[in-house]
Design an enzyme around this catalytic site. Structure first.
Site, PDB file in Angstrom:
ATOM      1  N   GLU A   1      11.570 -33.704 -35.959  1.00  0.00           N
ATOM      2  CA  GLU A   1      12.531 -32.657 -36.295  1.00  0.00           C
ATOM      3  C   GLU A   1      12.998 -31.934 -35.044  1.00  0.00           C
ATOM      4  O   GLU A   1      12.448 -32.144 -33.966  1.00  0.00           O
ATOM      5  CB  GLU A   1      11.957 -31.660 -37.312  1.00  0.00           C
ATOM      6  CG  GLU A   1      10.660 -31.020 -36.912  1.00  0.00           C
ATOM      7  CD  GLU A   1       9.974 -30.323 -38.101  1.00  0.00           C
ATOM      8  OE1 GLU A   1       9.855 -29.097 -38.045  1.00  0.00           O
ATOM      9  OE2 GLU A   1       9.556 -30.995 -39.071  1.00  0.00           O
TER      10      GLU A   1
ATOM     11  N   ARG B   1      14.988 -22.913 -31.903  1.00  0.00           N
ATOM     12  CA  ARG B   1      14.590 -21.602 -31.376  1.00  0.00           C
ATOM     13  C   ARG B   1      13.853 -21.797 -30.054  1.00  0.00           C
ATOM     14  O   ARG B   1      13.524 -22.921 -29.689  1.00  0.00           O
ATOM     15  CB  ARG B   1      13.622 -20.941 -32.354  1.00  0.00           C
ATOM     16  CG  ARG B   1      12.388 -21.819 -32.557  1.00  0.00           C
ATOM     17  CD  ARG B   1      11.295 -21.197 -33.384  1.00  0.00           C
ATOM     18  NE  ARG B   1      10.087 -22.009 -33.341  1.00  0.00           N
ATOM     19  CZ  ARG B   1       9.833 -23.052 -34.104  1.00  0.00           C
ATOM     20  NH1 ARG B   1      10.728 -23.436 -34.994  1.00  0.00           N
ATOM     21  NH2 ARG B   1       8.715 -23.731 -33.973  1.00  0.00           N
TER      22      ARG B   1
END
Ligand code: MV4
Length: 457
Positions: A288, A292
């Site tokens: 994935e 952030r």
């Protein structure tokens, strides 16, 4: 450049962002919950605003309260840190509507990559190596059975809205598939409000390896090499390092190139992390993308000398990356230990008042923390109270350095997992670099049949 940034977070990452702001000459606004009134992130900010009661849902996750705080103080950007609202496409969208810059990727990119099935498709199209699996969500048991037969067992069912291990089911044989599919869907629906799941081939004991990237708004993307984060428990990383013993310079260049190309393909901007599983033959498979700044970003900062948070701010302000891929160099080895306020054997949280807090510095040592003597660790939030990061000429030196820092640290009043870190650092397999995502299982008290590790958190 921005004049004032609101930091929508607490603890060490709020301080970390404020350090970058100060060095860039940018004013800071702290937001805090009633439990954090006396914390360092409030003291070090130029301005501060209480945004609600202790519970995260009422404060650090409260979008209207945070936007109001930004508007009242005239902040021109919001840095979300990690956790809380850091991967909220909704916050990014509201920021856009309010003409406040969100320091992170565009809301549409956060949304795309937040849907794990969509992310998988986009990354496959961009040439990122994938495990065999479903094209998008799987709704019927018949389709799941057919797919699993093609892929071969074991397979894993993952929630489209998941990530971080929530809503996953490992399936070893066809007889278990129907039940696993229904349970995973139900769990995902309850946890995320979206019951969609997808299926892929399950790897038994892979390494977790992730690549850090930075992309600006002018089409430039660079990678900053990898971090190995295989030492984790229940999907909570405990210890991270860079470089990985399993990644050669050649493989770093090749995979870094693949990742940077994939980031460009989705018009990725700001900081991001591409997570992979690596099998025992050294093959990479996409897992994935985290949109952030991550807890473990300092290990990359130490080996590259690049200040990732400052780069995030410059990128969000529209500046070009000030360096090219060829100018990124990797030097030595860095190791991070997360110091959690938990019992080192049972992992039961240990909030309370810190009576003594002394972590030695010295050559190659960085301590990212908002903790100090007399500080209170509230029970409402994450138990991580400090990150100890060391840099050495090689892995052996950083291990030795970390051991001496941990051995000479004095933290009293609360329990920490420092003794567990020392066990890991003294383990012959760890020292030899023979690690994988199930490494910690041998340190755990008697394994139970229903150990939640592979189930929803
Ligand atoms: C996997 C896997 C094996 N095979 N996918 C866990 C977190 C979530 N992001 C994905 N996870 C896994 N996905 C396939 N196809 C094993 C894990 C996994 C894991 C991954 C990274 C770090 C720790 C982990 C612990 C258990 C399982």
């Amino acid at each position: 450049m921005f004049k004032k940034i609101l930091v929508a977070n607490r603890g060490e990452i709020a301080l970390r962002v404020m350090f970058a702001c100060r060095e860039l000459g940018i004013k800071t606004v702290a937001v805090y919950s009633e439990a954090d009134e006396n914390s360092l992130h409030v003291r070090f900010a130029d301005e501060d605003i209480c945004i609600g009661p202790a519970r995260s849902a009422d404060s650090y996750l409260n979008v209207p309260a945070i936007i109001s705080a930004a508007e009242i103080t005239g902040a021109d950007a919001i840095h979300p840190g990690y956790g809380f609202l850091s991967e909220s496409a909704y916050l990014a969208e509201v920021c856009e509507a309010c003409h406040i810059r969100f320091i992170g990727p565009d809301q549409s990119v956060i949304r795309l990559l937040g849907d794990k099935a969509k992310a998988r498709r986009a990354m496959k199209k961009a040439g990122v190596p994938m495990l065999p699996g479903s094209e998008g969500p799987v709704d019927s048991e018949e389709r799941a059975q057919k797919l699993a037969r093609e892929i071969g067992y074991p397979v894993i069912i993952k929630a489209v809205a998941g990530g971080g291990g929530r809503g996953m089911r490992v399936v070893k044989a066809p007889g278990e598939l129907g039940h696993a599919l229904r349970t995973a869907q139900r769990e995902a629906e309850a946890a995320f409000g979206v019951g969609d799941v997808y299926v892929e081939k399950y790897l038994e004991a892979p390494r977790h390896i992730e690549f850090q990237i930075l992309g600006d708004h002018h089409g430039n993307v660079v990678h900053l090499g990898e971090r190995e984060c295989s030492i984790q428990r229940r999907h909570q990383k405990l210890l991270e390092e860079s470089p990985s013993v399993a990644v050669s310079d050649k493989v770093r260049r090749r995979m870094g190139g693949v990742v940077a190309d994939a980031a460009r393909a989705v018009q990725y901007t700001n900081a991001g992390t591409f997570e992979f599983l690596m099998d025992d033959k050294g093959n990479f498979y996409f897992m994935e993308v985290n949109t952030r700044v991550q807890v473990e970003h300092p290990v990359t900062e130490l080996v590259t000398g690049i200040d990732i948070v400052k780069e995030q701010i410059r990128i969000a302000a529209g500046e070009r990356l000030s360096f090219k891929q060829g100018e990124v160099t990797f030097s030595g080895h860095a190791l991070e230990c997360r110091v959690n306020a938990e019992d080192p054997v049972t992992f039961v949280p240990s909030p309370g008042v810190i009576r003594a807090f002394s972590v030695p510095g010295g050559p190659g040592v960085r301590v990212d923390t908002a903790a100090h003597a007399e500080a209170t660790i509230p029970p409402y939030y994450d138990s991580m109270i400090a990150k100890i990061i060391v840099h050495g000429r090689d892995r052996q030196e950083s291990i030795a350095r970390m051991k001496r820092v941990l051995e000479m640290s004095v933290i009293e009043g609360i329990k920490t997992i420092i003794p567990l870190h020392l066990k890991i650092l003294n383990d012959p397999d760890f020292v030899a670099g023979r690690i994988h995502t199930h490494f910690m299982e041998r340190f755990m008290p008697a394994p139970k049949e229903s150990a939640p590790a592979e189930k929803s958190a």
